[in-house]
Design a protein around this motif. Sequence first.
Motif, PDB file in Angstrom:
ATOM      1  N   MET A 102       6.728   4.672   6.705  1.00 52.12           N
ATOM      2  CA  MET A 102       5.345   4.533   6.260  1.00 52.12           C
ATOM      3  C   MET A 102       5.179   5.276   4.943  1.00 52.12           C
ATOM      4  SD  MET A 102       1.819   5.298   8.310  1.00 52.12           S
ATOM      5  CE  MET A 102       1.833   7.055   8.358  1.00 52.12           C
ATOM      6  N   ASP A 103       4.631   4.637   3.957  1.00 46.17           N
ATOM      7  CA  ASP A 103       4.386   5.221   2.636  1.00 46.17           C
ATOM      8  C   ASP A 103       3.009   5.870   2.639  1.00 46.17           C
ATOM      9  OD1 ASP A 103       3.898   5.781  -0.019  1.00 46.17           O
ATOM     10  OD2 ASP A 103       4.722   3.895  -0.749  1.00 46.17           O
ATOM     11  N   ASP A 104       2.938   7.160   2.325  1.00 49.28           N
ATOM     12  CA  ASP A 104       1.659   7.872   2.336  1.00 49.28           C
ATOM     13  C   ASP A 104       0.691   7.366   1.275  1.00 49.28           C
ATOM     14  OD1 ASP A 104       2.363   9.462   4.484  1.00 49.28           O
ATOM     15  OD2 ASP A 104       3.204  11.030   3.208  1.00 49.28           O
ATOM     16  N   ASN A 105       1.187   6.624   0.291  1.00 46.75           N
ATOM     17  CA  ASN A 105       0.323   6.120  -0.765  1.00 46.75           C
ATOM     18  C   ASN A 105      -0.325   4.781  -0.407  1.00 46.75           C
ATOM     19  OD1 ASN A 105       0.931   8.323  -2.419  1.00 46.75           O
ATOM     20  ND2 ASN A 105       2.788   7.324  -3.154  1.00 46.75           N
ATOM     21  N   LEU A 106       0.033   4.226   0.722  1.00 42.31           N
ATOM     22  CA  LEU A 106      -0.512   2.937   1.130  1.00 42.31           C
ATOM     23  C   LEU A 106      -1.532   3.124   2.252  1.00 42.31           C
ATOM     24  CD1 LEU A 106       2.724   0.759   1.171  1.00 42.31           C
ATOM     25  CD2 LEU A 106       0.981   0.866  -0.611  1.00 42.31           C
ATOM     26  N   THR A 107      -2.515   2.259   2.256  1.00 40.57           N
ATOM     27  CA  THR A 107      -3.535   2.272   3.296  1.00 40.57           C
ATOM     28  C   THR A 107      -3.072   1.395   4.452  1.00 40.57           C
ATOM     29  OG1 THR A 107      -5.277   2.587   1.671  1.00 40.57           O
ATOM     30  CG2 THR A 107      -5.947   1.709   3.799  1.00 40.57           C
ATOM     31  N   GLN A 108      -3.262   1.860   5.670  1.00 39.94           N
ATOM     32  CA  GLN A 108      -2.900   1.095   6.860  1.00 39.94           C
ATOM     33  C   GLN A 108      -4.090   0.232   7.284  1.00 39.94           C
ATOM     34  OE1 GLN A 108       0.392   1.355   8.000  1.00 39.94           O
ATOM     35  NE2 GLN A 108       0.382   2.439   6.042  1.00 39.94           N
ATOM     36  N   TYR A 109      -3.819  -1.015   7.615  1.00 35.42           N
ATOM     37  CA  TYR A 109      -4.858  -1.948   8.020  1.00 35.42           C
ATOM     38  C   TYR A 109      -4.549  -2.502   9.408  1.00 35.42           C
ATOM     39  CZ  TYR A 109      -6.297  -1.971   3.148  1.00 35.42           C
ATOM     40  OH  TYR A 109      -6.734  -1.598   1.914  1.00 35.42           O
ATOM     41  N   LEU A 110      -5.590  -2.787  10.164  1.00 40.75           N
ATOM     42  CA  LEU A 110      -5.451  -3.433  11.462  1.00 40.75           C
ATOM     43  C   LEU A 110      -6.537  -4.487  11.593  1.00 40.75           C
ATOM     44  CD1 LEU A 110      -4.513  -3.828  14.400  1.00 40.75           C
ATOM     45  CD2 LEU A 110      -6.014  -1.926  15.019  1.00 40.75           C
ATOM     46  N   LYS A 111      -6.112  -5.718  11.842  1.00 41.71           N
ATOM     47  CA  LYS A 111      -7.049  -6.785  12.196  1.00 41.71           C
ATOM     48  C   LYS A 111      -6.883  -6.981  13.696  1.00 41.71           C
ATOM     49  CE  LYS A 111      -8.076 -11.673  11.563  1.00 41.71           C
ATOM     50  NZ  LYS A 111      -9.494 -11.602  11.349  1.00 41.71           N
ATOM     51  N   CYS A 112      -7.991  -6.967  14.417  1.00 36.70           N
ATOM     52  CA  CYS A 112      -7.950  -7.079  15.868  1.00 36.70           C
ATOM     53  C   CYS A 112      -9.040  -8.037  16.330  1.00 36.70           C
ATOM     54  CB  CYS A 112      -8.140  -5.697  16.504  1.00 36.70           C
ATOM     55  SG  CYS A 112      -8.167  -5.730  18.297  1.00 36.70           S
ATOM     56  N   ASP A 113      -8.642  -9.098  17.009  1.00 37.44           N
ATOM     57  CA  ASP A 113      -9.572 -10.060  17.582  1.00 37.44           C
ATOM     58  C   ASP A 113      -9.335 -10.111  19.090  1.00 37.44           C
ATOM     59  OD1 ASP A 113     -10.645 -10.910  15.094  1.00 37.44           O
ATOM     60  OD2 ASP A 113      -8.921 -12.223  14.804  1.00 37.44           O
ATOM     61  N   GLY A 151      -1.259  -1.712   2.519  1.00 34.87           N
ATOM     62  CA  GLY A 151      -1.439  -2.156   1.139  1.00 34.87           C
ATOM     63  C   GLY A 151      -2.093  -1.059   0.329  1.00 34.87           C
ATOM     64  N   ASP A 152      -2.508  -1.434  -0.856  1.00 36.38           N
ATOM     65  CA  ASP A 152      -3.186  -0.467  -1.726  1.00 36.38           C
ATOM     66  C   ASP A 152      -4.500  -0.045  -1.101  1.00 36.38           C
ATOM     67  OD1 ASP A 152      -1.173  -0.588  -3.665  1.00 36.38           O
ATOM     68  OD2 ASP A 152      -2.075  -2.377  -4.558  1.00 36.38           O
ATOM     69  N   GLU A 153      -5.035   1.048  -1.613  1.00 35.65           N
ATOM     70  CA  GLU A 153      -6.313   1.541  -1.094  1.00 35.65           C
ATOM     71  C   GLU A 153      -7.382   0.461  -1.205  1.00 35.65           C
ATOM     72  OE1 GLU A 153      -7.755   5.473  -1.930  1.00 35.65           O
ATOM     73  OE2 GLU A 153      -5.794   6.016  -2.698  1.00 35.65           O
ATOM     74  N   PHE A 154      -8.346   0.529  -0.269  1.00 36.47           N
ATOM     75  CA  PHE A 154      -9.420  -0.465  -0.275  1.00 36.47           C
ATOM     76  C   PHE A 154     -10.462  -0.092  -1.225  1.00 36.47           C
ATOM     77  CE2 PHE A 154     -11.361   2.548   2.566  1.00 36.47           C
ATOM     78  CZ  PHE A 154     -10.507   2.738   3.631  1.00 36.47           C
ATOM     79  N   LEU A 160      -3.469  -8.959  17.203  1.00 36.28           N
ATOM     80  CA  LEU A 160      -3.385  -7.791  16.331  1.00 36.28           C
ATOM     81  C   LEU A 160      -2.508  -8.110  15.130  1.00 36.28           C
ATOM     82  CD1 LEU A 160      -2.972  -6.203  19.504  1.00 36.28           C
ATOM     83  CD2 LEU A 160      -4.129  -4.698  17.937  1.00 36.28           C
ATOM     84  N   ASP A 161      -2.937  -7.655  13.969  1.00 40.03           N
ATOM     85  CA  ASP A 161      -2.168  -7.815  12.740  1.00 40.03           C
ATOM     86  C   ASP A 161      -2.168  -6.470  12.029  1.00 40.03           C
ATOM     87  OD1 ASP A 161      -0.880  -8.602  10.425  1.00 40.03           O
ATOM     88  OD2 ASP A 161      -2.553  -9.800   9.682  1.00 40.03           O
ATOM     89  N   PHE A 162      -1.032  -5.786  12.075  1.00 38.04           N
ATOM     90  CA  PHE A 162      -0.874  -4.500  11.400  1.00 38.04           C
ATOM     91  C   PHE A 162      -0.288  -4.756  10.019  1.00 38.04           C
ATOM     92  CE2 PHE A 162      -0.423  -3.743  15.948  1.00 38.04           C
ATOM     93  CZ  PHE A 162      -1.271  -2.660  16.146  1.00 38.04           C
ATOM     94  N   SER A 163      -0.873  -4.139   9.011  1.00 38.27           N
ATOM     95  CA  SER A 163      -0.343  -4.294   7.657  1.00 38.27           C
ATOM     96  C   SER A 163      -0.667  -3.051   6.844  1.00 38.27           C
ATOM     97  CB  SER A 163      -0.917  -5.544   6.990  1.00 38.27           C
ATOM     98  OG  SER A 163      -2.326  -5.449   6.867  1.00 38.27           O
TER      99      SER A 163
END
Length: 73
Positions: free
Chosen positions: A1-12, A70-73, A65-68
Motif C-alpha cells: 500500500m502506497d501512503d501517498n494514495l487514497t484508498q477507495y471502497l465502493k459497496c453496494d 488512487g490520487d487524493e480526492f 465490493l470494489d477496493f481501489s
Amino acid sequence: MDDNLTQYLKCDVELNLAGPSPAVVNKWAADVLRALADRIEKNEFEDGHHEVKDSVGKPVGTIYLDFSEGDEF
C-alpha cells in the motif's frame, strides 16, 4: 500500500426479505447488515459480488465490493 494514495471502497448491498410485519423485516435486515459490517471490518471479502445469507443460512441478497486506490480526492 502506497501512503501517498487514497484508498477507495465502493459497496453496494441488495437485500430481499419477506416477513410477517415491517418491524420483523426491519429487524432481520438490521441483523444481516450488522453481520456484514463485522465481516467487512475483518477484511473477509475480496473484490466482486458475494452472496449474503441470514443468520440461519438462507440466501437473502448480495453485496458488491470494489477496493481501489488512487490520487487524493
